[in-house]
Write a protein that holds these residues in place. Structure first.
Motif, PDB file in Angstrom:
ATOM      1  N   TYR A 185      49.049  41.788  39.807  1.00 13.91           N
ATOM      2  CA  TYR A 185      48.266  42.273  41.270  1.00 13.91           C
ATOM      3  C   TYR A 185      49.200  43.288  41.481  1.00 13.91           C
ATOM      4  N   THR A 218      44.050  44.044  43.029  1.00 11.60           N
ATOM      5  CA  THR A 218      44.391  43.324  41.419  1.00 11.60           C
ATOM      6  C   THR A 218      44.748  44.208  40.489  1.00 11.60           C
ATOM      7  N   THR A 234      46.627  38.205  35.695  1.00  8.40           N
ATOM      8  CA  THR A 234      45.870  38.507  36.206  1.00  8.40           C
ATOM      9  C   THR A 234      47.481  39.414  36.664  1.00  8.40           C
ATOM     10  N   SER A 277      42.518  41.774  35.621  1.00  7.56           N
ATOM     11  CA  SER A 277      42.205  40.927  35.333  1.00  7.56           C
ATOM     12  C   SER A 277      42.001  40.403  33.863  1.00  7.56           C
ATOM     13  N   TRP A 334      54.572  44.580  40.207  1.00  4.28           N
ATOM     14  CA  TRP A 334      53.414  44.063  40.775  1.00  4.28           C
ATOM     15  C   TRP A 334      54.373  42.500  40.634  1.00  4.28           C
ATOM     16  N   GLN A 340      52.944  41.062  45.509  1.00  7.95           N
ATOM     17  CA  GLN A 340      52.639  40.704  46.985  1.00  7.95           C
ATOM     18  C   GLN A 340      54.127  39.726  47.512  1.00  7.95           C
TER      19      GLN A 340
END
Length: 216
Positions: free
Chosen positions: A203, A20, A201, A23, A81, A206
């Motif tokens: 990350y 992360t 958020t 956030s 991201w 992914q």
């Protein structure tokens, strides 16, 4: 905390299976960058707009565009991201400009918005030096809560809205000189629709298979 700290914090989180970068929950008042506790003022330039419903993005006002700041901005400008945004749309007319990331003159940018037209589709577009790519969720997204998961990387732009099927554009993209990340409007500092940004958020990028779960 600057990019080096973000990178080292990310490395620590990746080792434990979590990655992360940023956030921010504007409803619960909890914030972090690279796993380190932060304040709302570390994330956005107008924390005074936070209400019980989230960050209130003013509608149709000059000079009211909200901007990400500091290390949260630095993380967004990396453009490698997966981002998950929950927001409350207040209108079935007009355009919700949920996120715009741009260079100084606006010639290169990332844009996430809900269409102003009656179909109310969710768009994510990217414009580089000579590249353009786009993902569109064709469902009608009316006023109310929505959750959006987007992956932006050099090799793909992928989108899932409210747990829906992933839409992906695998055209290549190359950014340079990005400097600003805006909420509510574009580079002219005038907002579009009013809405509440509830959480964001960011990350490490992914796999597309995870996006429907992240957006549900």
């Amino acid at each position: 905390m600057m990019l080096g700290t973000i990178a080292s914090g990310l490395a620590r989180q990746q080792a434990s299976g979590v990655a992360t970068l940023v956030s921010a929950n504007f409803v619960t008042g909890t914030y972090s960058v690279a796993g380190v506790a932060a304040t709302a003022a570390d994330i956005v330039d107008q924390p005074g707009l936070i209400t019980a419903n989230g960050l209130e993005v003013p509608g149709w006002t000059s000079g009211a565009v909200i901007e990400y700041v500091g290390d949260a901005l630095a993380a967004l400008l990396m453009m490698e991201w997966t981002i998950v945004i929950e927001y409350e749309s207040l209108w079935n007319t007009g355009q919700d400009v949920i996120l715009c990331i741009a260079n100084g003159d606006g010639s290169q940018f990332f844009e996430m918005h809900r269409s102003q037209f009656s179909n109310r589709r969710m768009f994510v577009t990217e414009t580089g030096d000579s590249e353009y790519r786009e993902t569109i969720d064709l469902d009608q997204h009316n006023a109310g809560l929505h959750r959006i998961a987007v992956t932006s990387s050099a090799a793909r732009l992928s989108l899932s809205v409210d747990g829906g099927t992933v839409i992906s554009d695998t055209s290549a993209m190359d950014y340079s000189g990005l400097t600003r990340a805006l909420i509510g409007g574009y580079f002219d500092n005038e907002t579009e629709n009013e809405f509440y940004l509830r959480s964001i958020t960011v990350y490490a990028a992914q796999d597309d298979s995870l996006l429907p779960t992240l957006s549900a």
